[in-house]
Design a protein around this motif. Structure first.
Motif, short mmCIF file in Angstrom:
data_model
loop_
_atom_site.label_atom_id
_atom_site.label_comp_id
_atom_site.label_asym_id
_atom_site.label_seq_id
_atom_site.Cartn_x
_atom_site.Cartn_y
_atom_site.Cartn_z
N ASP A 9 25.55 -48.70 -28.02
CA ASP A 9 25.37 -49.45 -26.78
C ASP A 9 24.02 -50.17 -26.84
O ASP A 9 22.98 -49.57 -26.63
CB ASP A 9 25.42 -48.50 -25.58
CG ASP A 9 25.38 -49.27 -24.26
OD1 ASP A 9 25.35 -50.52 -24.30
OD2 ASP A 9 25.38 -48.63 -23.20
N TRP A 11 23.11 -52.54 -24.86
CA TRP A 11 22.87 -53.25 -23.61
C TRP A 11 21.95 -52.53 -22.65
O TRP A 11 21.93 -51.31 -22.58
CB TRP A 11 24.21 -53.53 -22.91
CG TRP A 11 25.02 -54.42 -23.76
CD1 TRP A 11 26.12 -54.09 -24.49
CD2 TRP A 11 24.76 -55.79 -24.06
NE1 TRP A 11 26.57 -55.17 -25.21
CE2 TRP A 11 25.75 -56.23 -24.96
CE3 TRP A 11 23.78 -56.69 -23.66
CZ2 TRP A 11 25.79 -57.52 -25.46
CZ3 TRP A 11 23.81 -57.98 -24.14
CH2 TRP A 11 24.81 -58.38 -25.03
N SER A 12 21.20 -53.33 -21.89
CA SER A 12 20.42 -52.84 -20.78
C SER A 12 20.71 -53.79 -19.63
O SER A 12 20.42 -54.98 -19.70
CB SER A 12 18.93 -52.88 -21.13
OG SER A 12 18.18 -53.03 -19.94
N ASP A 14 19.35 -54.00 -16.86
CA ASP A 14 18.10 -54.50 -16.28
C ASP A 14 17.60 -55.72 -17.05
O ASP A 14 17.29 -56.77 -16.49
CB ASP A 14 17.09 -53.34 -16.33
CG ASP A 14 15.73 -53.79 -15.85
OD1 ASP A 14 15.66 -54.41 -14.78
OD2 ASP A 14 14.73 -53.53 -16.54
N LEU A 15 17.57 -55.59 -18.41
CA LEU A 15 17.10 -56.73 -19.21
C LEU A 15 18.05 -57.91 -19.09
O LEU A 15 17.64 -59.05 -18.88
CB LEU A 15 17.01 -56.32 -20.69
CG LEU A 15 15.77 -55.52 -21.11
CD1 LEU A 15 15.90 -55.12 -22.57
CD2 LEU A 15 14.50 -56.35 -20.92
N TYR A 16 19.35 -57.63 -19.25
CA TYR A 16 20.34 -58.71 -19.27
C TYR A 16 20.37 -59.43 -17.92
O TYR A 16 20.20 -60.65 -17.83
CB TYR A 16 21.70 -58.12 -19.62
CG TYR A 16 22.81 -59.11 -19.91
CD1 TYR A 16 22.76 -60.43 -19.48
CD2 TYR A 16 23.93 -58.71 -20.62
CE1 TYR A 16 23.78 -61.33 -19.75
CE2 TYR A 16 24.95 -59.60 -20.90
CZ TYR A 16 24.87 -60.90 -20.45
OH TYR A 16 25.89 -61.78 -20.72
N SER A 45 30.02 -51.33 -22.40
CA SER A 45 28.70 -50.70 -22.38
C SER A 45 28.59 -49.67 -21.26
O SER A 45 28.69 -50.01 -20.08
CB SER A 45 27.64 -51.78 -22.17
OG SER A 45 26.45 -51.21 -21.65
N ASN A 47 25.91 -48.34 -20.19
CA ASN A 47 24.76 -48.72 -19.37
C ASN A 47 25.17 -49.76 -18.31
O ASN A 47 24.80 -49.66 -17.14
CB ASN A 47 23.65 -49.29 -20.27
CG ASN A 47 22.42 -49.68 -19.45
OD1 ASN A 47 22.43 -50.66 -18.71
ND2 ASN A 47 21.36 -48.90 -19.56
N HIS A 51 25.23 -49.08 -14.17
CA HIS A 51 24.49 -49.97 -13.28
C HIS A 51 25.44 -50.58 -12.24
O HIS A 51 25.14 -50.64 -11.05
CB HIS A 51 23.87 -51.09 -14.14
CG HIS A 51 22.90 -51.95 -13.42
ND1 HIS A 51 21.55 -51.65 -13.30
CD2 HIS A 51 23.06 -53.13 -12.78
CE1 HIS A 51 20.95 -52.59 -12.62
NE2 HIS A 51 21.84 -53.51 -12.29
N LEU A 198 17.13 -59.02 -27.20
CA LEU A 198 18.29 -58.40 -26.53
C LEU A 198 19.60 -58.76 -27.23
O LEU A 198 20.32 -57.89 -27.71
CB LEU A 198 18.34 -58.86 -25.06
CG LEU A 198 19.53 -58.34 -24.26
CD1 LEU A 198 19.49 -56.82 -24.10
CD2 LEU A 198 19.59 -58.98 -22.87
N GLU A 201 20.04 -58.08 -31.27
CA GLU A 201 19.87 -56.71 -31.77
C GLU A 201 20.76 -56.39 -32.98
O GLU A 201 20.30 -55.82 -33.97
CB GLU A 201 20.09 -55.73 -30.60
CG GLU A 201 20.22 -54.26 -30.96
CD GLU A 201 18.89 -53.63 -31.42
OE1 GLU A 201 17.83 -54.23 -31.20
OE2 GLU A 201 18.95 -52.54 -32.02
#
Ligand code: BEZ
Length: 251
Positions: A9, A11-12, A14-16, A45, A47, A51, A198, A201
């Motif tokens: 995974d 992905w974040s 928050d970042l995306y 994902s 994450n 979220h 991001l 990666e």
């Protein structure tokens, strides 16, 4: 049939969603106008789903690896009126071995007459960043063929997408390709460097050390400074090329 393998995974949410690419979610007026959305969500994902569940607890959502969507009996039961995807199919369809599973899964999920509505990257999407990342990897000793193979994206022509979708049984209703020059965020964790960290990666994983990664990223950013920096306001622009379509399951 290809064996199911778990993917890391990367992905974040928050970042995306906030720091690097809030424009991906907000630049969807056109494709959403082609849809009357219904509240159900899936994502590969954990994450992103975690979220999402916090933000929208009343909407049903779950983690699904859509490379094997055709093997999800709870979803592919012909009960949906519409399937919608934004900025995801270019990741999911990367592997030619599982590519048609996803579209067949969408087909099986829909009722007769149901619609598949999508927006994703088209041929040439973010080509300058794509090239600069590969070039950065090459400066760190990765052969160009290996760097190209590590690309996590499939950016097809409109015709290639149409062939794939029709191959799963859909009737093509309409489709278009649009250049959408997109200004990146100026957030500390965003900008073109944040974008590469991001979304790039899976490329960067080829490099064993933080130093090598940082050097590859710096090279890519230096190259891109010559291409995407707008002179009138200094903001950074990337050439996103969108491919959007509507396809229908025959009645
Ligand atoms: C896109 O939405 O087109 C995209 C986003 C991240 C990486 C590559 C493409």
């Amino acid at each position: 049939m290809a064996e199911q393998q778990k993917q890391k995974d990367i992905w974040s949410a928050d970042l995306y969603g906030e720091k690097v690419a809030p424009f991906v979610a907000t630049s969807t007026e056109k494709v959403l106008a082609w849809l009357d959305p219904k509240p159900t969500g899936i994502d590969g994902s954990p994450n992103m789903i975690e979220h999402f569940k916090k933000a929208y607890p009343h909407i049903e959502s779950r983690v699904v690896d859509c490379r094997w969507l055709d093997q999800e009996p709870g979803l592919t039961n012909g009960s949906f009126n519409k399937v919608f995807s934004n900025a995801a199919l270019h990741w999911i369809l990367r592997d030619p071995e599982t590519r048609s599973n996803t579209i067949k899964g969408c087909f099986k999920a829909l009722k007769p007459g149901g619609l598949l509505v999508n927006e994703s990257g088209a041929l040439g999407n973010v080509a300058e960043v794509h090239s600069a990342i590969i070039s950065g990897l090459v400066t760190q000793g990765i052969p160009v063929t290996q760097a190209r193979k590590a690309s996590p994206w499939w950016f097809p022509s409109l015709q290639a997408m149409k062939d794939l979708v029709e191959g799963a049984g859909f009737t093509w209703v309409k489709g278009e390709v649009q250049l959408r020059q997109t200004t990146l965020t100026e957030n500390e964790k965003g900008g073109v460097e944040g974008w590469i960290r991001l979304f790039g990666e899976p490329f960067l994983e080829l490099l064993p050390t933080t130093q090598a990664r940082d050097a590859a990223i710096k090279h890519a950013v230096d190259v891109l400074e010559a291409v995407g920096r707008q002179q009138h306001d200094g903001s950074f622009t990337v050439n996103y090329i969108r491919l959007r379509f509507v396809a229908q399951k025959p009645e």
